[in-house]
Scaffold this active site. Sequence first.
Site, PDB file in Angstrom:
ATOM      1  N   GLY A 229      -0.650   4.355  -8.795  1.00 11.13           N
ATOM      2  CA  GLY A 229      -2.029   4.828  -8.793  1.00 11.13           C
ATOM      3  C   GLY A 229      -2.726   4.388 -10.057  1.00 11.13           C
ATOM      4  O   GLY A 229      -2.348   3.387 -10.678  1.00 11.13           O
ATOM      5  N   SER A 230      -3.712   5.156 -10.463  1.00 11.93           N
ATOM      6  CA  SER A 230      -4.542   4.744 -11.596  1.00 11.93           C
ATOM      7  C   SER A 230      -3.829   4.999 -12.926  1.00 11.93           C
ATOM      8  O   SER A 230      -2.982   5.897 -13.038  1.00 11.93           O
ATOM      9  CB  SER A 230      -5.858   5.506 -11.563  1.00 11.93           C
ATOM     10  OG  SER A 230      -5.600   6.888 -11.621  1.00 11.93           O
ATOM     11  N   GLU A 232      -5.184   6.260 -15.496  1.00  3.37           N
ATOM     12  CA  GLU A 232      -5.604   7.584 -15.967  1.00  3.37           C
ATOM     13  C   GLU A 232      -4.658   8.679 -15.452  1.00  3.37           C
ATOM     14  O   GLU A 232      -4.179   9.519 -16.221  1.00  3.37           O
ATOM     15  CB  GLU A 232      -7.019   7.789 -15.402  1.00  3.37           C
ATOM     16  CG  GLU A 232      -7.757   8.979 -15.847  1.00  3.37           C
ATOM     17  CD  GLU A 232      -9.005   9.161 -14.964  1.00  3.37           C
ATOM     18  OE1 GLU A 232      -9.332   8.291 -14.117  1.00  3.37           O
ATOM     19  OE2 GLU A 232      -9.633  10.213 -15.130  1.00  3.37           O
ATOM     20  N   GLY A 234      -1.672   8.174 -14.271  1.00  4.36           N
ATOM     21  CA  GLY A 234      -0.339   7.868 -14.808  1.00  4.36           C
ATOM     22  C   GLY A 234      -0.095   8.584 -16.130  1.00  4.36           C
ATOM     23  O   GLY A 234       0.990   9.124 -16.378  1.00  4.36           O
ATOM     24  N   GLU A 251       3.537   2.533 -11.517  1.00  4.04           N
ATOM     25  CA  GLU A 251       2.888   1.259 -11.177  1.00  4.04           C
ATOM     26  C   GLU A 251       1.395   1.545 -11.217  1.00  4.04           C
ATOM     27  O   GLU A 251       0.875   2.244 -10.342  1.00  4.04           O
ATOM     28  CB  GLU A 251       3.292   0.809  -9.774  1.00  4.04           C
ATOM     29  CG  GLU A 251       4.770   0.578  -9.585  1.00  4.04           C
ATOM     30  CD  GLU A 251       5.308  -0.531 -10.440  1.00  4.04           C
ATOM     31  OE1 GLU A 251       4.534  -1.428 -10.813  1.00  4.04           O
ATOM     32  OE2 GLU A 251       6.497  -0.494 -10.753  1.00  4.04           O
ATOM     33  N   CYS A 285      -3.998  -3.941  -6.606  1.00  8.39           N
ATOM     34  CA  CYS A 285      -3.816  -3.821  -8.058  1.00  8.39           C
ATOM     35  C   CYS A 285      -3.618  -5.188  -8.712  1.00  8.39           C
ATOM     36  O   CYS A 285      -3.964  -5.394  -9.865  1.00  8.39           O
ATOM     37  CB  CYS A 285      -2.649  -2.911  -8.356  1.00  8.39           C
ATOM     38  SG  CYS A 285      -1.216  -3.337  -7.382  1.00  8.39           S
ATOM     39  N   GLU A 385     -10.908  -2.215 -14.652  1.00  9.61           N
ATOM     40  CA  GLU A 385     -10.476  -2.390 -13.260  1.00  9.61           C
ATOM     41  C   GLU A 385     -11.560  -1.841 -12.328  1.00  9.61           C
ATOM     42  O   GLU A 385     -11.906  -0.664 -12.396  1.00  9.61           O
ATOM     43  CB  GLU A 385      -9.166  -1.644 -13.015  1.00  9.61           C
ATOM     44  CG  GLU A 385      -8.639  -1.898 -11.623  1.00  9.61           C
ATOM     45  CD  GLU A 385      -7.371  -1.121 -11.303  1.00  9.61           C
ATOM     46  OE1 GLU A 385      -7.338   0.088 -11.558  1.00  9.61           O
ATOM     47  OE2 GLU A 385      -6.428  -1.745 -10.796  1.00  9.61           O
TER      48      GLU A 385
HETATM   49  P1  NAD Z   1      -5.177   7.792  -8.159  1.00  3.91           P
HETATM   50  O1  NAD Z   1      -4.429   7.688  -9.427  1.00  3.91           O
HETATM   51  O2  NAD Z   1      -6.487   8.466  -8.165  1.00  3.91           O
HETATM   52  O3  NAD Z   1      -4.309   8.573  -7.062  1.00  3.91           O
HETATM   53  C1  NAD Z   1      -3.008   8.150  -6.702  1.00  3.91           C
HETATM   54  C2  NAD Z   1      -2.222   9.336  -6.184  1.00  3.91           C
HETATM   55  O4  NAD Z   1      -2.064  10.286  -7.226  1.00  3.91           O
HETATM   56  C3  NAD Z   1      -2.863  10.088  -5.023  1.00  3.91           C
HETATM   57  O5  NAD Z   1      -1.829  10.462  -4.136  1.00  3.91           O
HETATM   58  C4  NAD Z   1      -3.467  11.314  -5.694  1.00  3.91           C
HETATM   59  O6  NAD Z   1      -3.603  12.441  -4.849  1.00  3.91           O
HETATM   60  C5  NAD Z   1      -2.434  11.583  -6.773  1.00  3.91           C
HETATM   61  N1  NAD Z   1      -2.935  12.322  -7.931  1.00  3.91           N
HETATM   62  C6  NAD Z   1      -4.206  12.395  -8.406  1.00  3.91           C
HETATM   63  N2  NAD Z   1      -4.232  13.158  -9.535  1.00  3.91           N
HETATM   64  C7  NAD Z   1      -2.961  13.541  -9.782  1.00  3.91           C
HETATM   65  C8  NAD Z   1      -2.335  14.301 -10.819  1.00  3.91           C
HETATM   66  N3  NAD Z   1      -3.021  14.831 -11.830  1.00  3.91           N
HETATM   67  N4  NAD Z   1      -0.992  14.455 -10.776  1.00  3.91           N
HETATM   68  C9  NAD Z   1      -0.256  13.903  -9.785  1.00  3.91           C
HETATM   69  N5  NAD Z   1      -0.791  13.199  -8.773  1.00  3.91           N
HETATM   70  C10 NAD Z   1      -2.132  12.999  -8.774  1.00  3.91           C
HETATM   71  O7  NAD Z   1      -5.241   6.300  -7.630  1.00  3.91           O
HETATM   72  P2  NAD Z   1      -5.978   5.763  -6.324  1.00  3.91           P
HETATM   73  O8  NAD Z   1      -7.447   5.843  -6.585  1.00  3.91           O
HETATM   74  O9  NAD Z   1      -5.417   6.423  -5.105  1.00  3.91           O
HETATM   75  O10 NAD Z   1      -5.482   4.250  -6.289  1.00  3.91           O
HETATM   76  C11 NAD Z   1      -6.094   3.226  -7.001  1.00  3.91           C
HETATM   77  C12 NAD Z   1      -5.297   2.889  -8.239  1.00  3.91           C
HETATM   78  O11 NAD Z   1      -3.957   2.592  -7.910  1.00  3.91           O
HETATM   79  C13 NAD Z   1      -5.821   1.668  -8.948  1.00  3.91           C
HETATM   80  O12 NAD Z   1      -5.887   1.905 -10.334  1.00  3.91           O
HETATM   81  C14 NAD Z   1      -4.767   0.607  -8.649  1.00  3.91           C
HETATM   82  O13 NAD Z   1      -4.677  -0.419  -9.579  1.00  3.91           O
HETATM   83  C15 NAD Z   1      -3.536   1.416  -8.579  1.00  3.91           C
HETATM   84  N6  NAD Z   1      -2.493   0.719  -7.807  1.00  3.91           N
HETATM   85  C16 NAD Z   1      -1.457   0.136  -8.476  1.00  3.91           C
HETATM   86  C17 NAD Z   1      -0.461  -0.563  -7.776  1.00  3.91           C
HETATM   87  C18 NAD Z   1       0.698  -1.224  -8.502  1.00  3.91           C
HETATM   88  O14 NAD Z   1       1.658  -1.616  -7.848  1.00  3.91           O
HETATM   89  N7  NAD Z   1       0.651  -1.356  -9.818  1.00  3.91           N
HETATM   90  C19 NAD Z   1      -0.539  -0.651  -6.389  1.00  3.91           C
HETATM   91  C20 NAD Z   1      -1.612  -0.058  -5.742  1.00  3.91           C
HETATM   92  C21 NAD Z   1      -2.583   0.642  -6.464  1.00  3.91           C
END
Ligand code: NAD
Length: 482
Positions: A229-230, A232, A234, A251, A285, A385
Amino acid sequence: MDIPSSLLIGGKWLPAADGAEFKTYDPATGTPLGTVAEAGPSDVDAAVDAARTAFDDPAWRTMPPAARARLLWAVADLIEKYADELAELETCDQGQPIGIAKGLNVPLAAEMFRYYAGWCTKIEGSVSAVSIPGTMHYTRREPVGVCALITPWNLPLAIAAWKLAPALACGNTVILKPAEQTPLTTVFLARLCLEAGIPAGVVNCLTGGPEAGRALTEHDGVDKVSFTGSTEVGKLIVAAAARNLKRVSLELGGKAPSIVARDADIDAAVAGNLQGALLNSGQVCAAYTRFYVDHRRVDEFTEKIAAAASGLPLGPGLSPDTVMGPLVSQEQVERVAHYVRLGVEQGAELVTGGARPDGDLAGGYFFQPTVFSGVTDDMAIAREEIFGPVLSILSYEDPEELAPRANDTEYGLAACVWTKDLTTAHNLAATIRAGSVYVNMLPFLDPAAPWGGFGASGWGREMSGTAIDEFTETKGVWINLA
Ligand code: NAD
């Protein structure tokens, strides 16, 4: 096949304890697609308990590796059996063109299970060359325990699979937590795991939003979090994991540079960069986002890529003519529009796109493919990004500039080099700080190739044998032979 709208806990499909639900939307129309249960804190507790019970149960704990391998292989077969349904569901929930769902997302998910089915019988320890007389030492690879697998919305099924398959191959139990925007194919996958015969409680699935994710990452009963995910979020996960020092792999985001050298085949670079930038509407990503083009080729490159981008057929993912689908949500449309405004305000030249389409597509979350030229390194569109269909074209005078400029970022997930010269290719591959460097090609993924990033792009690597390291603990056993 009916998709349950409920939570999978200990092999049972249950509503949320407090009855909460939320809607998931079709991004092509902005209309509700379905309603799913929204996990709350007591559901998280129940899922963690179920995963712990299953982890300690000899039915899973002592299952022979060859039997685990057969289960993983069976999941792959079921993904293929339901490939059309899975692909349509992903397209309706996420927006991606059906060709991407059928040709990339679903087959990659099946391949992940096949690849890790093979690993089950090859997770080995070793005998250590210790020097203490009269002793022997060997290592065992043991599962980490209860793993929370938290995924984003861009490639929901494939990302869930590339975490779930190695976690199970190593003998862990899991709680899947898909993104709130795109829960449906992960729920389907959980159902296929049950159908394949994976014991109840080994795979649990909680649909829900950030609160459910947070409760999992703070939970003392969770041994490991694997998160995509993001950046932030992470960072929040790392802080939450400190409570019980759970294992964490991350990731995260990216801002991949793509270098077009003087000698590059421009037509190949245009075609490859267009796809590399706009696959899944740029919601990848590893998407190529900032283009460093030799100053003698930059006009030609810009003209050709802008013409190709402006001609891309935009439409609903289910339409066979669509090359680029909608973004996942209204929020994502606003994010992209915000960056386009910033690009213009900061002095980049908007060559094509830059707005939402009107007409038939006005109701969905569409955004035109957008190309900026005259971008400089300090602009937000070159640094941050965007996760959308925005290409930023920069130019360079001297190849010596390339590595420092490509590396002037907090991210380090992927990079690409377009050149016919082997020396240029290998030198840049060695000096660019990124988890994957592609030469004259798209940002492909393969179960056998490690995947992850430097710096703010994450911790650890997924896929390949490195995922086996991430999902196991190494135990040393000492024997007194004296
Ligand atoms: P996000 O970080 O907003 O959410 C990802 C997941 O985390 C969701 O399931 C969400 O419900 C959960 N989440 C949100 N806040 C949380 C918290 N405080 N604690 C635990 N879980 C929480 O990301 P997104 O908007 O769904 O996805 C886009 C991001 O993902 C982009 O930054 C992209 O680069 C990244 N991404 C990375 C890869 C990689 O392999 N490096 C692959 C795909 C996407």
